[in-house]
Design an enzyme around this catalytic site. Structure first.
Site, PDB file in Angstrom:
ATOM      1  N   SER A 266       0.832  -1.207   0.000  1.00 19.59           N
ATOM      2  CA  SER A 266       0.000   0.000   0.000  1.00 19.59           C
ATOM      3  C   SER A 266       0.867   1.258   0.000  1.00 19.59           C
ATOM      4  CB  SER A 266      -0.945  -0.063   1.197  1.00 19.59           C
ATOM      5  OG  SER A 266      -2.065   0.715   0.947  1.00 19.59           O
ATOM      6  N   LYS A 270       4.201   1.950  -2.426  1.00 18.44           N
ATOM      7  CA  LYS A 270       4.666   3.132  -3.168  1.00 18.44           C
ATOM      8  C   LYS A 270       6.122   3.368  -2.761  1.00 18.44           C
ATOM      9  CE  LYS A 270       0.131   5.282  -1.952  1.00 18.44           C
ATOM     10  NZ  LYS A 270      -0.851   4.647  -2.765  1.00 18.44           N
ATOM     11  N   TRP A 357      -9.768   0.442  -5.491  1.00 16.57           N
ATOM     12  CA  TRP A 357      -9.243   1.768  -5.148  1.00 16.57           C
ATOM     13  C   TRP A 357      -7.822   1.960  -5.701  1.00 16.57           C
ATOM     14  CZ3 TRP A 357     -11.022   6.243  -3.745  1.00 16.57           C
ATOM     15  CH2 TRP A 357     -10.289   7.132  -2.981  1.00 16.57           C
ATOM     16  N   HIS A 407      -7.610  -5.600  -0.291  1.00 18.03           N
ATOM     17  CA  HIS A 407      -6.401  -4.861   0.054  1.00 18.03           C
ATOM     18  C   HIS A 407      -5.751  -5.472   1.302  1.00 18.03           C
ATOM     19  CE1 HIS A 407      -4.162  -1.112  -0.273  1.00 18.03           C
ATOM     20  NE2 HIS A 407      -4.256  -0.960   1.028  1.00 18.03           N
TER      21      HIS A 407
HETATM   22  C1  GTR Z   1      -5.366   4.595   1.618  1.00 17.42           C
HETATM   23  C2  GTR Z   1      -4.752   5.396   0.506  1.00 17.42           C
HETATM   24  C3  GTR Z   1      -4.001   4.486  -0.416  1.00 17.42           C
HETATM   25  C4  GTR Z   1      -3.125   3.507   0.332  1.00 17.42           C
HETATM   26  C5  GTR Z   1      -3.694   3.050   1.655  1.00 17.42           C
HETATM   27  C6  GTR Z   1      -2.718   2.431   2.634  1.00 17.42           C
HETATM   28  O1  GTR Z   1      -6.164   5.320   2.440  1.00 17.42           O
HETATM   29  O2  GTR Z   1      -5.780   6.053  -0.171  1.00 17.42           O
HETATM   30  O3  GTR Z   1      -3.269   5.248  -1.337  1.00 17.42           O
HETATM   31  O4  GTR Z   1      -1.867   4.014   0.498  1.00 17.42           O
HETATM   32  O5  GTR Z   1      -4.293   4.065   2.340  1.00 17.42           O
HETATM   33  O6  GTR Z   1      -1.555   2.765   2.671  1.00 17.42           O
HETATM   34  O7  GTR Z   1      -3.172   1.611   3.441  1.00 17.42           O
END
Ligand code: GTR
Length: 426
Positions: A266, A270, A357, A407
């Site tokens: 997540s 990145k 997402w 996720h």
């Molecule tokens: C979310 C965000 C994503 C992702 C995620 C995470 O809220 O929108 O880009 O990075 O968090 O890191 O769990």
């Protein structure tokens, strides 16, 4: 007020004081996606074609890297001239003898009063030489990775979260092992890999305080109070911290420092891509569900968009990145070029079907459009042109995996990471 409203009724305008903040549109429909052209990783900004590996290395790669630094993540300072660390734990029989456990305090600046991070390292007990190792950041502290009571309980600032046992922004004994399902430590060491873990909040706490806490202030020039528009924000700081983790692993005889794979999930996915891009010592990079600002193509504007991420998390990207809110086409780079910066080293992009997402297809396309750089460098690129079905992992040197579910990181995801590392790193 009454006069104003009457006026509104007459001229049909909505005065600003009656207007709610404009909602950010989120689109999941490819049919409504704007048309776009991706910047070509193999064409220089001045239009010249990149036709040799040499030209990629000396001209185009540095150009793309600089554009990401200036426009997206912000430029980080160089490594500190001196690495100071202290190994405070060395347990040869951790996890009932299944692993060696080491823990070290690594200073992030030469200033002994300055910030530091804890590195937790698990290693296979029976290795006959240095082992390839996964280096990772985690969201709630090293003590959440396993119930192992020997792991130091973090004293750093934590986000409050009942499930993670944090209270008043601190970890508690109840926090131990609360993320263990994401970290199959025994499986990892059994397959001959080391696992090195760092809490990302040790490097920079993940909330927007205009860069007063974490590592940033230690690098300000005289009189500077926050990063310049092209200087590092939080993702770049976390990635820089991963490089400091690698500095430490280079000192650890049991780790094969030439085979360190940076992996993250997540926002930390990145970060793992950016770490792999900025630090060529990383042997490979793996991103899991990294989405917008990670592997997903920004120009698609599917799921999380540039405006949305810059609004929700104003501290993740450098100030310059705000220029591309609803204006992605003007950005000189897109995220396939981030993946291309890992080339010719192995890179694995991982998505989940229900993680819309993060735009799984956009993540796939980033790998696909990075592939010509692998070809140019004479190594295997992505071995498919079309998006694979869930659970049909494409583990080429530039690989892509999509699995069912949402996720998160599953123990079974780690089997894919290790299958990939077995082929391309080990
Ligand atoms: C979310 C965000 C994503 C992702 C995620 C995470 O809220 O929108 O880009 O990075 O968090 O890191 O769990």
């Amino acid at each position: 007020m009454r006069i104003a409203l009457a006026l509104v009724a007459i001229v049909g305008l909505t005065p600003s004081f009656l207007m709610a903040a404009e909602p950010i549109q989120i689109n999941y429909d490819e049919a409504k996606m704007p048309k776009f052209t991706l910047p070509d990783p193999l064409v220089m900004e001045d239009g010249a074609k990149v036709t040799s590996a040499e030209q990629w290395k000396t001209d185009r790669r540095p150009e793309i890297l600089r554009l990401f630094e200036e426009q997206v993540y912000g430029k980080a300072p160089p490594a500190p001239t001196k690495l100071v660390f202290e190994v405070f734990d060395d347990e040869p029989k951790a996890l009932d003898g299944k692993a060696i456990r080491k823990q070290a305090k690594v200073q992030l600046t030469p200033d002994p009063e300055g910030p530091w991070m804890d590195v937790l390292l698990y290693l296979p007990p029976d290795a006959t030489g240095p082992v390839p190792t996964f280096l990772t950041l985690n969201f709630y502290g090293n003590h959440t990775v396993h119930t192992d009571p020997g792991i130091k309980l973090s004293e750093s600032w934590m986000r409050n979260n009942n499930e993670k046992g944090t209270k008043d922004h601190e970890a508690t004994e109840a926090s131990r092992g609360t993320s263990a399902s994401r970290w199959p430590v025994e499986d990892i060491v059994k397959r001959g890999y080391g696992l090195a873990c760092i809490y990302y909040g040790d490097i920079d706490p993940d909330f927007h305080d205009k860069f007063q806490n974490g590592v940033h202030p230690y690098f300000y020039e005289e009189g500077q109070t926050q990063p310049k528009p092209d200087q590092w924000a939080s993702i770049a700081a976390w990635a820089w911290g991963l490089s400091r983790g690698l500095d430490y692993l280079e000192q650890e005889a049991k780790v094969d420092a030439g085979k360190v794979i940076v992996m993250g999930h997540s926002r930390l996915g990145k970060t793992s891509l950016w770490a792999g891009a900025t630090d060529e010592r990383f042997a490979a990079a793996i991103s899991n569900n990294s989405g917008c600002g990670g592997a997903a193509l920004s120009r698609r504007r599917i799921g999380e968009s540039v405006r949305r991420i810059n609004t929700s998390f104003p501290h993740w990207f450098c100030e310059n990145f705000n220029q591309y809110n609803d204006n992605e086409d003007e950005c000189p780079v897109d995220q396939h070029q981030l993946v291309s910066l890992i080339a010719p080293r192995p890179a694995l992009v991982c998505s989940a079907v229900d993680d819309k997402w993060a735009d799984p297809k956009g993540e796939f396309l980033a790998a696909k459009h990075a592939s010509p750089v692998y070809d140019l460098l004479g190594v295997e690129g992505l071995k498919t042109d079309t998006m694979p079905e869930p659970d049909e992992p494409v583990l080429s040197r530039l690989g892509y995996v999509i699995r069912p579910g949402g996720h998160g990181v599953l123990a079974s995801d780690w089997q894919r990471y290790m299958d990939f590392a077995d082929q391309h790193v080990k």
